[in-house]
Design a protein around this motif. Structure first.
Motif, PDB file in Angstrom:
ATOM      1  N   TRP A 206       0.816  -1.222   0.000  1.00 38.81           N
ATOM      2  CA  TRP A 206       0.000   0.000   0.000  1.00 38.81           C
ATOM      3  C   TRP A 206       0.841   1.261   0.000  1.00 38.81           C
ATOM      4  O   TRP A 206       0.388   2.322  -0.426  1.00 38.81           O
TER       5      TRP A 206
ATOM      6  N   LEU B 145       1.532   3.119  -3.555  1.00 43.47           N
ATOM      7  CA  LEU B 145       0.519   3.833  -4.327  1.00 43.47           C
ATOM      8  C   LEU B 145       0.890   5.305  -4.464  1.00 43.47           C
ATOM      9  O   LEU B 145       1.442   5.903  -3.540  1.00 43.47           O
TER      10      LEU B 145
ATOM     11  N   GLU C 135      -1.212   7.747  -4.743  1.00 41.83           N
ATOM     12  CA  GLU C 135      -2.151   8.486  -3.898  1.00 41.83           C
ATOM     13  C   GLU C 135      -2.525   7.587  -2.726  1.00 41.83           C
ATOM     14  O   GLU C 135      -2.969   6.457  -2.940  1.00 41.83           O
ATOM     15  N   PRO C 136      -2.366   8.056  -1.501  1.00 39.77           N
ATOM     16  CA  PRO C 136      -2.687   7.221  -0.339  1.00 39.77           C
ATOM     17  C   PRO C 136      -4.161   6.803  -0.323  1.00 39.77           C
ATOM     18  O   PRO C 136      -5.026   7.516  -0.821  1.00 39.77           O
ATOM     19  N   VAL C 137      -4.402   5.630   0.246  1.00 44.86           N
ATOM     20  CA  VAL C 137      -5.768   5.152   0.459  1.00 44.86           C
ATOM     21  C   VAL C 137      -6.040   5.176   1.967  1.00 44.86           C
ATOM     22  O   VAL C 137      -5.120   5.300   2.769  1.00 44.86           O
ATOM     23  N   SER C 138      -7.291   5.042   2.334  1.00 47.73           N
ATOM     24  CA  SER C 138      -7.673   5.127   3.738  1.00 47.73           C
ATOM     25  C   SER C 138      -7.040   4.010   4.566  1.00 47.73           C
ATOM     26  O   SER C 138      -6.688   2.945   4.043  1.00 47.73           O
ATOM     27  N   GLU C 139      -6.921   4.241   5.858  1.00 45.01           N
ATOM     28  CA  GLU C 139      -6.405   3.213   6.774  1.00 45.01           C
ATOM     29  C   GLU C 139      -7.271   1.964   6.714  1.00 45.01           C
ATOM     30  O   GLU C 139      -6.768   0.850   6.794  1.00 45.01           O
TER      31      GLU C 139
ATOM     32  N   MET D 295      -8.831   0.780   4.151  1.00 47.59           N
ATOM     33  CA  MET D 295      -8.500   0.055   2.924  1.00 47.59           C
ATOM     34  C   MET D 295      -7.168  -0.667   3.068  1.00 47.59           C
ATOM     35  O   MET D 295      -7.017  -1.806   2.662  1.00 47.59           O
ATOM     36  N   ARG D 296      -6.184  -0.022   3.670  1.00 50.01           N
ATOM     37  CA  ARG D 296      -4.828  -0.556   3.690  1.00 50.01           C
ATOM     38  C   ARG D 296      -4.545  -1.490   4.859  1.00 50.01           C
ATOM     39  O   ARG D 296      -3.496  -2.125   4.889  1.00 50.01           O
TER      40      ARG D 296
ATOM     41  N   LYS E 110     -10.128  -1.086 -10.186  1.00 48.84           N
ATOM     42  CA  LYS E 110      -8.914  -0.303  -9.950  1.00 48.84           C
ATOM     43  C   LYS E 110      -9.100   0.534  -8.693  1.00 48.84           C
ATOM     44  O   LYS E 110     -10.112   1.214  -8.539  1.00 48.84           O
ATOM     45  N   VAL E 111      -8.099   0.469  -7.782  1.00 46.64           N
ATOM     46  CA  VAL E 111      -8.164   1.250  -6.549  1.00 46.64           C
ATOM     47  C   VAL E 111      -7.031   2.266  -6.456  1.00 46.64           C
ATOM     48  O   VAL E 111      -6.958   3.023  -5.489  1.00 46.64           O
ATOM     49  N   GLY E 112      -6.165   2.279  -7.452  1.00 41.04           N
ATOM     50  CA  GLY E 112      -5.067   3.234  -7.436  1.00 41.04           C
ATOM     51  C   GLY E 112      -4.011   2.878  -8.452  1.00 41.04           C
ATOM     52  O   GLY E 112      -4.211   1.984  -9.286  1.00 41.04           O
TER      53      GLY E 112
END
Length: 184
Positions: free
Chosen positions: A88, A91, A93-97, A99-100, A163-165
């Motif tokens: 994670w 990426l 662009e960071p994803v939410s805690e 999500m990760r 796709k998530v990032g």
């Protein structure tokens, strides 16, 4: 002509995959030498140093497709992501805690899925994917795919991935799409 050849797909753990390393290497080197990857022998060497380490994980899983004569056709392998995975962090662009968050069981990381050119568009990749994930207790599957690998991206989308990032999975790598498949 490959249409009349019977293809078997065998699921295996780490010890069996280590014994079949040459088959995995042959498929990997051939497929990833093609565009858009354009990998060289040194790249395959690095991948298979990691492969040997990965196969030692108790949770490592693999699938190997072969012709009835034993010729390697396709590969897939991966394992659940540990709590300290760096996946994670790559990426753009960071994803939410939420999500990760990883705990060693939540997310199965699909490291590689590849089919040699003569056997593509015959359902081999889908069979490898299904065999690899059979019995997996994870909530989701995570993978990186090169966006210019259009056939692979289309297959993943058809199988339910989204796709998530985007990420650069290693230093100097092209930007890859990060895709997630919900299993539960």
């Amino acid at each position: 002509m490959t249409q009349n050849v019977t293809i078997t797909v065998e699921g295996m753990g780490g010890p069996a995959a280590r014994q079949a390393e040459e088959a995995f290497r042959l498929v990997y080197a051939e497929v990833f030498a093609e565009p858009p990857y354009d990998e060289r022998e040194g790249d395959a060497e690095a991948t298979f140093r990691r492969f040997r380490s990965q196969t030692r994980k108790a949770t490592f899983r693999a699938a190997l497709a072969r012709t009835e004569g034993g010729e390697p056709v396709g590969i897939a392998y991966g394992y659940p992501l540990g709590a300290n995975t760096g996946w994670w962090d790559q990426l753009t662009e960071p994803v939410s805690e939420g999500m990760r968050h990883e705990d060693g069981r939540r997310t199965f990381g699909l490291m590689e899925l590849a089919v040699r050119r003569p056997w593509r568009r015959q359902g081999v990749a889908r069979r490898l994917h299904e065999t690899l994930l059979e019995g997996v207790e994870a909530q989701r599957v995570l993978l990186n795919v090169h966006p210019q690998s259009r056939a692979a991206s289309a297959a993943y989308r058809a199988w339910g991935y989204r796709k998530v990032g985007e990420a650069r999975p290693w230093e100097g790598a092209d930007l890859h799409d990060v895709m997630l498949l919900a299993l539960l």
